[in-house]
Design a protein around this motif. Structure first.
Motif, PDB file in Angstrom:
ATOM      1  N   LEU B 123       4.800   2.056 -42.199  1.00  0.00           N
ATOM      2  CA  LEU B 123       5.706   1.201 -42.964  1.00  0.00           C
ATOM      3  C   LEU B 123       5.789  -0.160 -42.283  1.00  0.00           C
ATOM      4  O   LEU B 123       5.900  -0.249 -41.058  1.00  0.00           O
ATOM      5  CB  LEU B 123       7.103   1.838 -43.035  1.00  0.00           C
ATOM      6  CG  LEU B 123       8.197   1.006 -43.730  1.00  0.00           C
ATOM      7  CD1 LEU B 123       7.872   0.803 -45.211  1.00  0.00           C
ATOM      8  CD2 LEU B 123       9.569   1.669 -43.566  1.00  0.00           C
ATOM      9  N   GLN B 261       0.906   0.883 -51.085  1.00  0.00           N
ATOM     10  CA  GLN B 261       2.166   0.784 -51.822  1.00  0.00           C
ATOM     11  C   GLN B 261       2.941  -0.437 -51.343  1.00  0.00           C
ATOM     12  O   GLN B 261       3.052  -0.659 -50.133  1.00  0.00           O
ATOM     13  CB  GLN B 261       3.010   2.044 -51.608  1.00  0.00           C
ATOM     14  CG  GLN B 261       2.254   3.331 -51.972  1.00  0.00           C
ATOM     15  CD  GLN B 261       3.033   4.599 -51.701  1.00  0.00           C
ATOM     16  OE1 GLN B 261       3.285   5.372 -52.614  1.00  0.00           O
ATOM     17  NE2 GLN B 261       3.393   4.835 -50.456  1.00  0.00           N
ATOM     18  N   VAL B 263       6.699  -2.586 -52.116  1.00  0.00           N
ATOM     19  CA  VAL B 263       7.991  -2.620 -52.813  1.00  0.00           C
ATOM     20  C   VAL B 263       8.501  -4.065 -52.796  1.00  0.00           C
ATOM     21  O   VAL B 263       8.654  -4.660 -51.722  1.00  0.00           O
ATOM     22  CB  VAL B 263       9.021  -1.689 -52.165  1.00  0.00           C
ATOM     23  CG1 VAL B 263      10.294  -1.629 -53.014  1.00  0.00           C
ATOM     24  CG2 VAL B 263       8.443  -0.293 -51.958  1.00  0.00           C
ATOM     25  N   ALA B 298      12.033  -3.669 -57.353  1.00  0.00           N
ATOM     26  CA  ALA B 298      13.392  -3.331 -56.914  1.00  0.00           C
ATOM     27  C   ALA B 298      14.393  -4.258 -57.585  1.00  0.00           C
ATOM     28  O   ALA B 298      14.226  -5.479 -57.573  1.00  0.00           O
ATOM     29  CB  ALA B 298      13.485  -3.455 -55.386  1.00  0.00           C
ATOM     30  N   THR B 381      15.725  -4.140 -51.624  1.00  0.00           N
ATOM     31  CA  THR B 381      14.378  -3.599 -51.427  1.00  0.00           C
ATOM     32  C   THR B 381      14.407  -2.382 -50.502  1.00  0.00           C
ATOM     33  O   THR B 381      13.761  -1.367 -50.773  1.00  0.00           O
ATOM     34  CB  THR B 381      13.460  -4.685 -50.841  1.00  0.00           C
ATOM     35  OG1 THR B 381      13.597  -5.862 -51.638  1.00  0.00           O
ATOM     36  CG2 THR B 381      12.019  -4.235 -50.837  1.00  0.00           C
ATOM     37  N   THR B 382      15.167  -2.501 -49.402  1.00  0.00           N
ATOM     38  CA  THR B 382      15.237  -1.390 -48.451  1.00  0.00           C
ATOM     39  C   THR B 382      15.904  -0.166 -49.092  1.00  0.00           C
ATOM     40  O   THR B 382      15.438   0.970 -48.917  1.00  0.00           O
ATOM     41  CB  THR B 382      16.011  -1.823 -47.190  1.00  0.00           C
ATOM     42  OG1 THR B 382      15.415  -3.017 -46.677  1.00  0.00           O
ATOM     43  CG2 THR B 382      15.967  -0.741 -46.125  1.00  0.00           C
ATOM     44  N   LEU B 385      13.528   1.394 -51.522  1.00  0.00           N
ATOM     45  CA  LEU B 385      12.513   2.171 -50.790  1.00  0.00           C
ATOM     46  C   LEU B 385      13.027   3.587 -50.533  1.00  0.00           C
ATOM     47  O   LEU B 385      12.359   4.582 -50.829  1.00  0.00           O
ATOM     48  CB  LEU B 385      12.180   1.488 -49.463  1.00  0.00           C
ATOM     49  CG  LEU B 385      11.312   2.312 -48.494  1.00  0.00           C
ATOM     50  CD1 LEU B 385       9.894   2.476 -49.029  1.00  0.00           C
ATOM     51  CD2 LEU B 385      11.295   1.677 -47.098  1.00  0.00           C
ATOM     52  N   ARG B 386      14.241   3.675 -50.000  1.00  0.00           N
ATOM     53  CA  ARG B 386      14.836   4.988 -49.711  1.00  0.00           C
ATOM     54  C   ARG B 386      14.907   5.830 -50.994  1.00  0.00           C
ATOM     55  O   ARG B 386      14.543   7.014 -51.003  1.00  0.00           O
ATOM     56  CB  ARG B 386      16.237   4.802 -49.124  1.00  0.00           C
ATOM     57  CG  ARG B 386      16.961   6.118 -48.792  1.00  0.00           C
ATOM     58  CD  ARG B 386      18.384   5.860 -48.306  1.00  0.00           C
ATOM     59  NE  ARG B 386      18.455   5.301 -46.982  1.00  0.00           N
ATOM     60  CZ  ARG B 386      18.393   6.029 -45.843  1.00  0.00           C
ATOM     61  NH1 ARG B 386      18.251   7.346 -45.904  1.00  0.00           N
ATOM     62  NH2 ARG B 386      18.459   5.436 -44.677  1.00  0.00           N
ATOM     63  N   LEU B 394       7.437   7.536 -54.470  1.00  0.00           N
ATOM     64  CA  LEU B 394       6.609   6.824 -53.493  1.00  0.00           C
ATOM     65  C   LEU B 394       6.019   7.868 -52.551  1.00  0.00           C
ATOM     66  O   LEU B 394       6.725   8.775 -52.108  1.00  0.00           O
ATOM     67  CB  LEU B 394       7.474   5.817 -52.740  1.00  0.00           C
ATOM     68  CG  LEU B 394       6.760   4.825 -51.838  1.00  0.00           C
ATOM     69  CD1 LEU B 394       7.246   3.400 -52.117  1.00  0.00           C
ATOM     70  CD2 LEU B 394       6.975   5.149 -50.369  1.00  0.00           C
ATOM     71  N   THR B 400       2.843   1.748 -46.593  1.00  0.00           N
ATOM     72  CA  THR B 400       3.783   1.041 -47.467  1.00  0.00           C
ATOM     73  C   THR B 400       4.245  -0.268 -46.832  1.00  0.00           C
ATOM     74  O   THR B 400       4.485  -0.316 -45.626  1.00  0.00           O
ATOM     75  CB  THR B 400       5.007   1.940 -47.746  1.00  0.00           C
ATOM     76  OG1 THR B 400       4.564   3.182 -48.297  1.00  0.00           O
ATOM     77  CG2 THR B 400       5.977   1.275 -48.711  1.00  0.00           C
ATOM     78  N   ILE B 402       7.219  -3.342 -47.474  1.00  0.00           N
ATOM     79  CA  ILE B 402       8.349  -3.844 -48.255  1.00  0.00           C
ATOM     80  C   ILE B 402       8.542  -5.326 -47.943  1.00  0.00           C
ATOM     81  O   ILE B 402       8.233  -5.789 -46.846  1.00  0.00           O
ATOM     82  CB  ILE B 402       9.654  -3.056 -47.996  1.00  0.00           C
ATOM     83  CG1 ILE B 402      10.130  -3.193 -46.543  1.00  0.00           C
ATOM     84  CG2 ILE B 402       9.458  -1.573 -48.340  1.00  0.00           C
ATOM     85  CD1 ILE B 402      11.486  -2.528 -46.286  1.00  0.00           C
TER      86      ILE B 402
END
Lengths: 439, 439
Positions: B123, B261, B263, B298, B381-382, B385-386, B394, B400, B402
């Motif tokens: 990540l 990926q 985000v 997002a 965004t964070t 992601l979760r 995802l 990934t 972000i």
């Protein structure tokens, strides 16, 4: 290099070096600590004061290893302070670093400000608001935290009123290292948020910054904090070396040339001495040509002990009780004051002091002419630049660099009463016409 | 490339190209504008809407010139967006650029956040808070202002509630170009200061952001603003291309590889479409291998028109009235919504939406685990992601990235009620002991 571990040698898993990084690692050029007062030498220990005379300890380098460093070696490194690892005491092995990778901040050509002030030799702003937590403190904390890990500490800590608190907490968050930041409890809510958001231990102390500082000195001696590196106390010699990178970068970004004149804000005075030291090291290592430079110091009138000592020809600095808006510079008893005075006098520089109104004007002048929005310390430097030019103490025909050490977004308060919209209208063409924006 | 000048061809001295820069300059790969709706083609004009169908115009590139671009060419360029000049519509000649030199912001490895979320494929956070005015808007404004100069405009302008206002005013200040920034008059004082400090024209409009936007559209048609480029209106096709650089940098910083990926926060949806476009261009130019990627969007629950369209399988986006703390994303009628939906569906991505409490938690999670302090958009965004991980949309085993598009210091308000000191003590060891920090 072997760093001597403090009492506790237990390290948390997050602090173990990642030996998987592999590859050849340059040796550290540091061979010990040396007292700047009496010259006594020590190993690479976790002390900031000389056991002989209580003078400040500084990192001592092997001149041969420093001379082995080339422009090419530096230029092949990463776009951050670690490109200078071969000139720093710790962090040669990337796996050892505890860092946000600060540095290589922009050197901004300030032609419009130069034109306003009548500077014909060229003017640049070294803009450290571009660092990860938006102040030059990221440089010193990266060195302190990396040294702390090498010295076997498992936690880091600091007393601070702002920039240092942000940087310590953010470094700790990045690597998952416990940290303890101590702040005066009456800080502005915004500044508290900036440090608290990283989810680290944040201790509000009912007292002044001096009270907070005294408390952390006491805490450093307790059993519970035996495994804690206080970044500007027990690992201060390593911490302070981080400031050298600002000097290295200025020279490199000018095309490996030392500028003739540099204006630097002074709190403890450490940054100024380290920029001068960086220039001397680059010359000694044969990386830049030996040219002359003059170092100028900038203080606010609310906290001007070094300026007063300079004006009076004193070698010692008489402590003051700080006031005024340039809070990040408000150190009334500057530890490196005598050394800053020495660098300024030795190079033929001078010291300027400006009041709060001039500081606000300095912030506005810099923003208006360069697009760089500085915190109050940057306003001090810009206003002192103007003063030095007007007083004839700075040569307008020589190339000049001024240092912006922090971010305007962190000190909005003093600007709110004086800057605002130039026009106010209703959302209609007729209102815009009435306001004189269209005919 | 020849850009067609607007009505007024008078340019201020500050806008004249500095031909002294010299040296060979790569050609622009832009060969015109093309309507994304009907495919009609135009010259490189100052229009954002198709004269045939009113569809949005986009820059059209010569594929042969794009294919001539190599990794080596890019890597030999400066450490900012202009290293990609050969893939951009304007700015090939450094003397032509009107810019703060944004870009090459850090791609931060987020191992601790990955571990918390159970992501095993790696990540990364692309952190655009490191740009000169601390948001990704510096990228688009640099392109818009440079195009404006080439098109013969002598002033720049924008309607904004924050990041865009800061960036336009700072760009104008850097080069001495007059600018006009229009903001709603009820903005928080801090945000007003951030734009006002640059000393440019700042017009407070008594109305909503939509009112401000409508007013600037009307002003763009007046004689007085004939020589003014409204950055996201008449030069929008050039402006929008600035966002491509975020995609280029991600691929380059991963070692010339497209992540599986990504985000991306969505306001107008433009940034998301341009990151996807950047990846496609890099593949088409042979600069990266053709791998598969999925684009995730997002939004905040307070302004979720693209999320709603995605959930319902609609091709069109139904406007909403925005609410909530993620103000930089609060565009209720997103111009690029349909194109964002297309990129998300074509790549097999998805859209997430999170409420204000989740956004605040997202800011805290990112700061606590990476040391990156994001504005509310980064919290969106964070948190998304979760959500995407928890919903199984995802793939945790795939790499990934972000995007953090802005700076936490600009949106402190939502955090003040929820973060603060963890302990409060008096400046004495006994008080620290009573607080449980020492035994």
């Amino acid at each position: 290099m072997t760093l001597t571990a403090p009492g506790s040698t237990e390290t948390s898993p997050a602090l173990q070096a990642d030996s998987s990084a592999g590859g050849p690692v340059a040796p550290s050029p540091a061979r010990g600590l040396v007292c700047r007062n009496c010259g006594a030498t020590f190993g690479l220990i976790a002390e900031h004061a000389c056991a002989e005379c209580f003078g400040p300890l500084e990192v001592d380098y092997d001149p041969e290893l420093m001379r082995a460093v080339s422009r090419e070696l530096i230029e092949s490194g990463p776009q951050n302070i670690w490109r200078y690892a071969a000139l720093l005491p710790v962090g040669q092995d990337p796996a050892d670093r505890v860092t946000l990778d600060p540095g290589m901040t922009p050197l901004v050509r300030a032609d419009r400000l130069a034109a306003e002030l009548g500077l014909t030799g060229g003017l640049w702003v070294k803009d450290d608001s571009a660092n990860p937590t938006h102040s030059f403190k990221d440089r010193v904390v990266s060195l302190a935290a990396t040294a702390a890990k090498r010295l076997g500490y498992s936690k880091i800590a600091a007393a601070s009123t702002g920039n240092l608190a942000n940087s310590v907490a953010a470094h700790a968050a990045r690597v998952g290292l416990p940290s303890f930041v101590f702040i005066p409890s009456d800080l502005e809510p915004g500044k508290v948020v900036q440090s608290a958001v990283y989810g680290q231990t944040l201790v509000a102390v009912d007292g002044s910054y001096d009270d907070v500082n005294r408390l952390t000195s006491e805490l450093a001696e307790t059993d519970e904090f035996e495994d804690t590196a206080f970044v500007n106390q027990n690992v201060r010699p390593y911490y302070a070396e981080g400031s050298k990178t600002m000097g290295y970068e200025i020279a490199e970004q000018l095309g490996w040339r030392i500028p003739a004149q540099v204006v630097i804000p002074m709190a403890s005075g450490s940054l100024l001495t380290k920029v001068d030291k960086a220039f001397r090291e680059l010359v000694a290592a044969g990386i830049v040509e030996a040219t002359e430079w003059r170092i100028f110091g900038a203080q606010s009138a609310g906290c001007d002990p070094i300026a007063t000592a300079f004006d009076n020809g004193w070698d010692v600095v008489k402590p003051v009780k700080p006031t005024g808006i340039a809070k990040s510079l408000n150190i009334g008893n500057p530890a490196d004051g005598p050394y800053a005075l020495d660098a300024i006098r030795r190079t033929g520089g001078a010291v300027g002091r400006v009041d709060d109104a001039q500081i606000v004007q300095g912030i506005r002048d810099l923003a208006r002419t360069t697009g760089v929005f500085a915190e109050t310390a940057g306003g001090v430097t810009t206003a002192v630049l103007r003063q030095l030019v007007e007083d004839g103490r700075l040569d307008p025909a020589e190339e000049t660099v001024i240092l912006n050490t922090g971010e305007g977004l962190k000190t909005l308060d003093p600007l709110e009463p004086v800057v605002g919209p130039t026009h106010r209208v209703s959302p209609s063409l007729s209102s815009v016409r009435a306001a004189g924006l269209i005919g």
